[in-house]
Design an enzyme around this catalytic site. Structure first.
Site, PDB file in Angstrom:
ATOM      1  N   CYS A  96       0.823  -1.216   0.000  1.00 40.12           N
ATOM      2  CA  CYS A  96       0.000   0.000   0.000  1.00 40.12           C
ATOM      3  C   CYS A  96       0.859   1.270   0.000  1.00 40.12           C
ATOM      4  O   CYS A  96       0.335   2.363  -0.203  1.00 40.12           O
ATOM      5  CB  CYS A  96      -0.940  -0.011   1.193  1.00 40.12           C
ATOM      6  SG  CYS A  96      -1.753  -1.596   1.424  1.00 40.12           S
ATOM      7  N   HIS A 125      -3.427   6.533   2.128  1.00 34.98           N
ATOM      8  CA  HIS A 125      -3.868   5.227   1.639  1.00 34.98           C
ATOM      9  C   HIS A 125      -5.252   4.931   2.235  1.00 34.98           C
ATOM     10  O   HIS A 125      -5.466   5.098   3.435  1.00 34.98           O
ATOM     11  CB  HIS A 125      -2.853   4.157   2.049  1.00 34.98           C
ATOM     12  CG  HIS A 125      -3.367   2.776   1.880  1.00 34.98           C
ATOM     13  ND1 HIS A 125      -3.956   2.344   0.702  1.00 34.98           N
ATOM     14  CD2 HIS A 125      -3.416   1.714   2.731  1.00 34.98           C
ATOM     15  CE1 HIS A 125      -4.330   1.094   0.853  1.00 34.98           C
ATOM     16  NE2 HIS A 125      -4.023   0.682   2.065  1.00 34.98           N
ATOM     17  N   ASN A 174     -10.200  -1.184  -0.133  1.00 36.85           N
ATOM     18  CA  ASN A 174      -8.752  -0.967  -0.053  1.00 36.85           C
ATOM     19  C   ASN A 174      -8.108  -1.520  -1.326  1.00 36.85           C
ATOM     20  O   ASN A 174      -8.081  -2.730  -1.531  1.00 36.85           O
ATOM     21  CB  ASN A 174      -8.227  -1.695   1.192  1.00 36.85           C
ATOM     22  CG  ASN A 174      -6.725  -1.594   1.364  1.00 36.85           C
ATOM     23  OD1 ASN A 174      -6.010  -1.204   0.452  1.00 36.85           O
ATOM     24  ND2 ASN A 174      -6.247  -1.967   2.537  1.00 36.85           N
TER      25      ASN A 174
HETATM   26  N1  ACO Z   1     -18.322  -9.791   8.969  1.00 32.97           N
HETATM   27  C1  ACO Z   1     -18.818 -10.087  10.179  1.00 32.97           C
HETATM   28  N2  ACO Z   1     -18.043 -10.432  11.222  1.00 32.97           N
HETATM   29  C2  ACO Z   1     -16.718 -10.461  11.020  1.00 32.97           C
HETATM   30  C3  ACO Z   1     -16.137 -10.155   9.775  1.00 32.97           C
HETATM   31  C4  ACO Z   1     -16.999  -9.827   8.722  1.00 32.97           C
HETATM   32  N3  ACO Z   1     -16.563  -9.500   7.493  1.00 32.97           N
HETATM   33  N4  ACO Z   1     -14.809 -10.264   9.892  1.00 32.97           N
HETATM   34  C5  ACO Z   1     -14.554 -10.621  11.156  1.00 32.97           C
HETATM   35  N5  ACO Z   1     -15.702 -10.751  11.829  1.00 32.97           N
HETATM   36  C6  ACO Z   1     -15.909 -11.107  13.232  1.00 32.97           C
HETATM   37  C7  ACO Z   1     -14.741 -11.859  13.798  1.00 32.97           C
HETATM   38  O1  ACO Z   1     -14.827 -13.221  13.495  1.00 32.97           O
HETATM   39  C8  ACO Z   1     -14.917 -11.598  15.277  1.00 32.97           C
HETATM   40  O2  ACO Z   1     -15.876 -12.492  15.774  1.00 32.97           O
HETATM   41  P1  ACO Z   1     -15.671 -13.213  17.195  1.00 32.97           P
HETATM   42  O3  ACO Z   1     -15.589 -12.057  18.180  1.00 32.97           O
HETATM   43  O4  ACO Z   1     -16.898 -14.045  17.300  1.00 32.97           O
HETATM   44  O5  ACO Z   1     -14.393 -13.941  17.056  1.00 32.97           O
HETATM   45  C9  ACO Z   1     -15.551 -10.214  15.334  1.00 32.97           C
HETATM   46  O6  ACO Z   1     -16.029  -9.934  14.015  1.00 32.97           O
HETATM   47  C10 ACO Z   1     -14.586  -9.125  15.746  1.00 32.97           C
HETATM   48  O7  ACO Z   1     -13.425  -9.262  14.993  1.00 32.97           O
HETATM   49  P2  ACO Z   1     -12.278  -8.247  15.165  1.00 32.97           P
HETATM   50  O8  ACO Z   1     -11.169  -8.663  14.290  1.00 32.97           O
HETATM   51  O9  ACO Z   1     -12.014  -8.021  16.608  1.00 32.97           O
HETATM   52  O10 ACO Z   1     -12.965  -6.966  14.589  1.00 32.97           O
HETATM   53  P3  ACO Z   1     -12.400  -5.504  14.620  1.00 32.97           P
HETATM   54  O11 ACO Z   1     -13.372  -4.635  15.286  1.00 32.97           O
HETATM   55  O12 ACO Z   1     -10.975  -5.455  15.035  1.00 32.97           O
HETATM   56  O13 ACO Z   1     -12.441  -5.140  13.070  1.00 32.97           O
HETATM   57  C11 ACO Z   1     -11.004  -4.994  11.189  1.00 32.97           C
HETATM   58  C12 ACO Z   1     -11.713  -5.922  12.129  1.00 32.97           C
HETATM   59  C13 ACO Z   1     -12.011  -4.178  10.393  1.00 32.97           C
HETATM   60  C14 ACO Z   1     -10.199  -5.845  10.183  1.00 32.97           C
HETATM   61  C15 ACO Z   1     -10.083  -4.090  12.015  1.00 32.97           C
HETATM   62  O14 ACO Z   1      -9.220  -4.838  12.829  1.00 32.97           O
HETATM   63  C16 ACO Z   1      -9.294  -3.201  11.157  1.00 32.97           C
HETATM   64  O15 ACO Z   1      -9.810  -2.243  10.624  1.00 32.97           O
HETATM   65  N6  ACO Z   1      -7.969  -3.463  10.983  1.00 32.97           N
HETATM   66  C17 ACO Z   1      -7.179  -2.806  10.043  1.00 32.97           C
HETATM   67  C18 ACO Z   1      -7.075  -3.705   8.900  1.00 32.97           C
HETATM   68  C19 ACO Z   1      -6.913  -3.008   7.591  1.00 32.97           C
HETATM   69  O16 ACO Z   1      -7.343  -1.911   7.351  1.00 32.97           O
HETATM   70  N7  ACO Z   1      -6.268  -3.709   6.711  1.00 32.97           N
HETATM   71  C20 ACO Z   1      -6.082  -3.226   5.454  1.00 32.97           C
HETATM   72  C21 ACO Z   1      -5.078  -4.009   4.810  1.00 32.97           C
HETATM   73  S1  ACO Z   1      -3.508  -3.597   5.215  1.00 32.97           S
HETATM   74  C22 ACO Z   1      -3.266  -2.070   4.760  1.00 32.97           C
HETATM   75  O17 ACO Z   1      -3.781  -1.612   3.807  1.00 32.97           O
HETATM   76  C23 ACO Z   1      -2.441  -1.350   5.631  1.00 32.97           C
END
Ligand code: ACO
Length: 312
Positions: free
Chosen positions: A114, A239, A269
């Site tokens: 990214c 990004h 993304n």
């Molecule tokens: N739909 C529904 N539920 C989901 C999904 C989905 N698509 N994905 C995960 N879950 C569930 C998980 O299984 C978990 O369930 P559980 O508690 O029963 O185990 C629950 O949601 C919570 O999961 P978390 O991972 O704790 O959710 P969080 O609030 O942290 O959000 C997210 C996840 C959106 C990925 C967050 O961590 C985030 O924004 N991280 C940054 C990641 C990112 O932006 N990456 C981009 C790629 S890298 C880059 O470009 C830099």
């Protein structure tokens, strides 16, 4: 060394937009879950006949046409991508052949995920300084749908395909600053075991923590280098990974939110493509005007980070 001015932009998206609602038919998710955690409402996925090359060439053609330059005057062609059509030839070489671009210049891909577009912009400046040529074509393109496990709801809802392209001109005394960094490792974000195996793995929370530390550090780094403040910057283009990441940084920096452009709702993304796609959208909306100063920030796989300040 000369600074770089942004002359023109272009973008190319696959034909098919996929809404959160449609994603919820493939995996156990919902529009509410995706939108509230990421700000993403839809993304584009390549279909038949659509490749990294068709997207990159489409965006590049548009940027070159809008720039008004003779492509024979290009000093380099760089393609930032982690999802090229081939390991070799590079995607940049395929674009060169497709568009009939000059042969006696550097043509290469940059893999910094990214952060790739901004790594490529800095490299392009170096290539132009070496040759004394004036124009650089820098493309960011991804077909991330090829790398994703479409049954893994924790990643497949986040990413999208697309391309953005920019033509830069080397201009004496034009304001320019850049920085790049990396903290290598595969624990947080990786695609493997083979380079084209569809298994993107990510520790979402670790990426979040990394991003909200890297973005303010990049912005501070550029402002320190240039002795400027955010008041001197017209637009901050980060990004587009996740709206919550950007909102977190805006708060941490006490920054004016209206200067941070956001479009992840429409594209998801798109990794290396997200910044040039945003620049092209901003151009199209008339938000970019001659004389403005832009600060762009990338962060992502590698882990890598990068920032660049340039003018229009
Ligand atoms: N739909 C529904 N539920 C989901 C999904 C989905 N698509 N994905 C995960 N879950 C569930 C998980 O299984 C978990 O369930 P559980 O508690 O029963 O185990 C629950 O949601 C919570 O999961 P978390 O991972 O704790 O959710 P969080 O609030 O942290 O959000 C997210 C996840 C959106 C990925 C967050 O961590 C985030 O924004 N991280 C940054 C990641 C990112 O932006 N990456 C981009 C790629 S890298 C880059 O470009 C830099």
């Amino acid at each position: 060394m000369n600074g770089l001015k942004l002359l023109a932009t272009g973008r190319c998206l696959p034909k098919t937009a996929v809404s959160n609602e449609e994603m919820s038919r493939w995996v156990d998710t919902s529009d509410e879950w995706i939108a509230s955690r990421t700000g993403i409402r839809q993304r584009y996925f390549c279909g038949e006949g659509e490749t990294a090359l068709t997207l990159a060439a489409g965006a590049a053609r548009q940027a070159l046409a809008r720039s008004g330059i003779d492509p024979a005057g290009l000093g380099c062609v760089l393609c930032a991508t982690v999802s090229p059509d081939y390991a070799t030839p590079s995607l940049a070489c395929l674009v060169q052949a497709e568009l009939g671009l000059p042969e006696d210049i550097p043509v290469l891909d940059v893999n910094a995920a990214c952060s790739g577009f901004l790594y490529a912009v800095a490299a392009a400046r170096g290539f132009l300084a070496q040759s004394g040529r004036h124009y650089a074509l820098v493309i960011g393109v991804e077909v991330l749908s090829r790398l994703m496990d479409m049954t893994d709801r924790s990643t497949c809802v986040l990413f999208g395909d697309g391309a953005g392209a920019a033509v830069f001109e080397a201009v004496p005394n034009a304001p320019f600053a850049s920085l790049q960094g990396a903290r290598g490792g595969k624990a947080i974000l990786a695609n493997g075991p083979g380079p084209l195996a569809p298994r993107l793995t990510m520790d979402g929370r670790a990426v979040f923590r990394f991003a909200v530390e890297a973005i303010p550090r990049c912005i501070d780094g550029i402002l320190t280098q240039t002795h400027l403040t955010l008041n001197d910057i017209d637009w901050v283009v980060c990004h587009q990974a996740n709206e919550r990441i950007l909102d977190h940084c805006i708060k941490k920096l006490h920054a004016p939110a209206e200067k941070f452009y956001k479009n992840m709702a429409r594209y998801g993304n798109t990794s290396a493509a997200s910044i040039p796609i945003a620049l092209d959208e901003m151009n199209e909306q008339g938000l970019l005007k001659p004389g403005q100063t832009l600060l762009c920030v990338g962060f992502g796989g590698g882990l890598t980070w990068a920032a660049a300040l340039f003018t229009l």
